[in-house]
Design an enzyme around this catalytic site. Structure first.
Site, PDB file in Angstrom:
ATOM      1  N   TRP A  35      10.754   0.022  -8.703  1.00 33.55           N
ATOM      2  CA  TRP A  35      10.650   0.787  -9.945  1.00 33.55           C
ATOM      3  C   TRP A  35      11.194  -0.019 -11.132  1.00 33.55           C
ATOM      4  O   TRP A  35      12.276  -0.585 -11.063  1.00 33.55           O
ATOM      5  CB  TRP A  35      11.433   2.078  -9.847  1.00 33.55           C
ATOM      6  CG  TRP A  35      11.004   3.139  -8.887  1.00 33.55           C
ATOM      7  CD1 TRP A  35      11.718   4.275  -8.617  1.00 33.55           C
ATOM      8  CD2 TRP A  35       9.813   3.243  -8.094  1.00 33.55           C
ATOM      9  NE1 TRP A  35      11.043   5.063  -7.709  1.00 33.55           N
ATOM     10  CE2 TRP A  35       9.864   4.445  -7.372  1.00 33.55           C
ATOM     11  CE3 TRP A  35       8.694   2.409  -7.919  1.00 33.55           C
ATOM     12  CZ2 TRP A  35       8.853   4.852  -6.494  1.00 33.55           C
ATOM     13  CZ3 TRP A  35       7.689   2.806  -7.034  1.00 33.55           C
ATOM     14  CH2 TRP A  35       7.768   4.010  -6.341  1.00 33.55           C
TER      15      TRP A  35
ATOM     16  N   GLU B   7       1.942   1.336   0.068  1.00 33.95           N
ATOM     17  CA  GLU B   7       2.967   2.059   0.834  1.00 33.95           C
ATOM     18  C   GLU B   7       2.399   2.392   2.204  1.00 33.95           C
ATOM     19  O   GLU B   7       1.387   3.093   2.303  1.00 33.95           O
ATOM     20  CB  GLU B   7       3.393   3.365   0.145  1.00 33.95           C
ATOM     21  CG  GLU B   7       4.163   3.187  -1.148  1.00 33.95           C
ATOM     22  CD  GLU B   7       4.694   4.515  -1.694  1.00 33.95           C
ATOM     23  OE1 GLU B   7       4.831   5.470  -0.893  1.00 33.95           O
ATOM     24  OE2 GLU B   7       4.961   4.594  -2.909  1.00 33.95           O
TER      25      GLU B   7
ATOM     26  N   GLU C  54       1.929   7.232  -7.664  1.00 32.81           N
ATOM     27  CA  GLU C  54       1.235   8.390  -7.092  1.00 32.81           C
ATOM     28  C   GLU C  54       0.816   9.427  -8.141  1.00 32.81           C
ATOM     29  O   GLU C  54       1.232  10.593  -8.085  1.00 32.81           O
ATOM     30  CB  GLU C  54       2.092   9.045  -6.003  1.00 32.81           C
ATOM     31  CG  GLU C  54       2.393   8.113  -4.840  1.00 32.81           C
ATOM     32  CD  GLU C  54       3.178   8.782  -3.717  1.00 32.81           C
ATOM     33  OE1 GLU C  54       3.769   9.860  -3.960  1.00 32.81           O
ATOM     34  OE2 GLU C  54       3.179   8.228  -2.598  1.00 32.81           O
TER      35      GLU C  54
END
Length: 440
Positions: free
Chosen positions: A107, A344, A224
């Site tokens: 992040w 992921e 997402e």
């Protein structure tokens, strides 16, 4: 005598340089959040290893300098910035390098709340920004490239809900729905201002702007992206197109991806059966439509067969995952004509005594790895996979039910490292200082 004088002069120069560094770049202590000690700030770009940018050629990634194919074996450690511990970040990057991993997804945001990077719209914590500087600096030292995600769909670390709250507090007229993130002009301006602050940031360690840093593999627009209401789908699609173009207007060096989970939308009805359930088509995500946007360089897919199909047997999960991966590989190769990364890949770690989580996870991971390797052999679109997620000791507070300390799971460690070996043997790219120790 003349040689001795030269030697003394050289030693004196080295001593002077040492004094200057210790004077101007003192040890900076950890900002908290997980231990760590301190680190010495050495902003000397000529000490950084040479690293080319990653680029795209058709359906696969390449070394921008040589044109050689790049296929990724990577991992997620979202916590490198929020942990605010340079020591823990450095240890994670070193361990990734030991496994031959080439890309880490993490992040590049922390919005609102204690210890945030973005305290309020356009207002930043310099101390936290310097942690991100260090993560990027240390990644390059370890020949690791980073996929940096710019905002969260989820509320964790602020996310789009925080942007909506900021806009409401500023008097913007909108509903409470977080779908406003994709359409309201005020929020879109907040996001663009944040993107600009990140991309134009000059690293306090290397003095290199983020937009000029080859250790950054790609920018990810959102983790997402989803909608609350299916009617917001067109707004999400327009947002992707607008923000991808904006990133490219500031930075032509780096790749851009959306950050989708890979769920299919109604655009191609026959693909809906590939989704893990009817619920997946109601989230506004449309893998093909979202990924086809002009300024999106590669597609992203997630894979969580255990949590998506909680009542299925392992055999059913394996069958589902195989079809899920094949469908996205084929669509990326034949329809999108872009690379695809499985950014992921996770499997739940069950706590009950009868659980065989490690074995099951290895089975799931091996399916994805084998399909990526087969794609790499053929120079096709399946360009890599990143396990969710790897940790080191002292980061348990950032863990979840998918987290792994790899060296505590020898079979998983070996599986990950072997995938690095296989990809390195194909094209010889990656970290020049890492050599596979596993016999072919």
């Amino acid at each position: 005598m003349r040689q001795e004088r030269r030697l003394y002069s050289l030693l004196g120069l080295l001593l002077l340089l040492a004094v200057v560094y210790l004077t101007w770049f003192p040890t900076t202590h950890d900002g908290g959040g997980g231990g760590g000690g301190g680190w010495v700030k050495l902003p000397v770009p000529w000490l950084q290893p040479r690293m080319p940018f990653a680029a795209r050629r058709g359906t696969h990634f390449v070394d921008a300098d040589t044109g050689s194919p790049l296929y990724v074996n990577g991992w997620n450690s979202y916590w490198l910035l929020p942990a605010r511990s340079p020591a823990l970040a450095a240890e994670m990057l070193r361990r990734g390098r030991r496994m031959g991993l080439s890309v880490c997804r993490t992040w590049a945001f922390s919005d609102g709340g204690p210890g945030a990077l973005q305290i309020s719209p356009g207002r930043f914590s310099e101390a936290v920004f310097q942690v991100l500087d260090y993560v990027i600096y240390e990644a390059r030292r370890n020949h690791i490239r980073l996929i940096l995600c710019l905002v969260n769909n989820l509320d964790n670390l602020g996310g789009k809900a925080q942007y909506v709250q900021w806009a409401q507090a500023a008097g913007a007229n909108m509903t409470n729905s977080t779908d406003s993130f994709y359409s309201h002009p005020t929020i879109k301006r907040y996001y663009k201002d944040y993107v600009k602050a990140i991309l134009t940031r000059r690293n306090s360690y290397s003095r290199i702007r983020y937009s000029d840093e080859p250790a950054i593999f790609a920018w990810e627009l959102m983790n997402e992206p989803r909608c609350v209401s299916n009617s917001s789908g067109p707004y999400l699609q327009a947002w992707i197109a607008e923000m991808a173009a904006y990133v490219k207007s500031l930075d032509t060096n780096h790749l851009v991806t959306v950050g989708t989970e890979g769920f299919y939308g109604p655009g191609i009805a026959e693909r809906l059966g590939v989704n893990p359930g009817e619920w997946a088509a109601s989230l506004c995500s449309d893998f093909i439509q979202n990924s086809a946007v002009e300024h999106i360089d590669f597609a992203s897919v997630h894979a969580y067969p255990d949590s998506w199909l909680p009542r299925a047997s392992l055999e059913e999960k394996v069958r589902y995952l195989s079809n899920w991966v094949d469908s996205h590989l084929n669509d990326s190769e034949q329809i999108l004509k872009k690379p695809v990364l499985f950014t992921e890949v996770g499997y739940l770690q069950h706590s009950d005594a009868n659980s065989n989580s490690t074995v099951d996870r290895d089975i799931i991971l091996r399916i994805v790895y084998d399909k990526i390797y087969d794609s790499a052999r053929k120079l096709q679109a399946g360009s890599g996979a990143l396990i969710w997620q790897l940790m080191v000791e002292g980061t348990h507070m950032y863990g979840d039910n998918f987290s792994v300390v790899a060296r505590d799971r020898p079979s998983t460690y070996s599986l990950i490292t072997n995938q690095s070996c296989r990809l390195q043997r194909l094209y010889g790219e990656g970290d020049p200082g890492w050599q596979c120790s596993i016999p072919p």
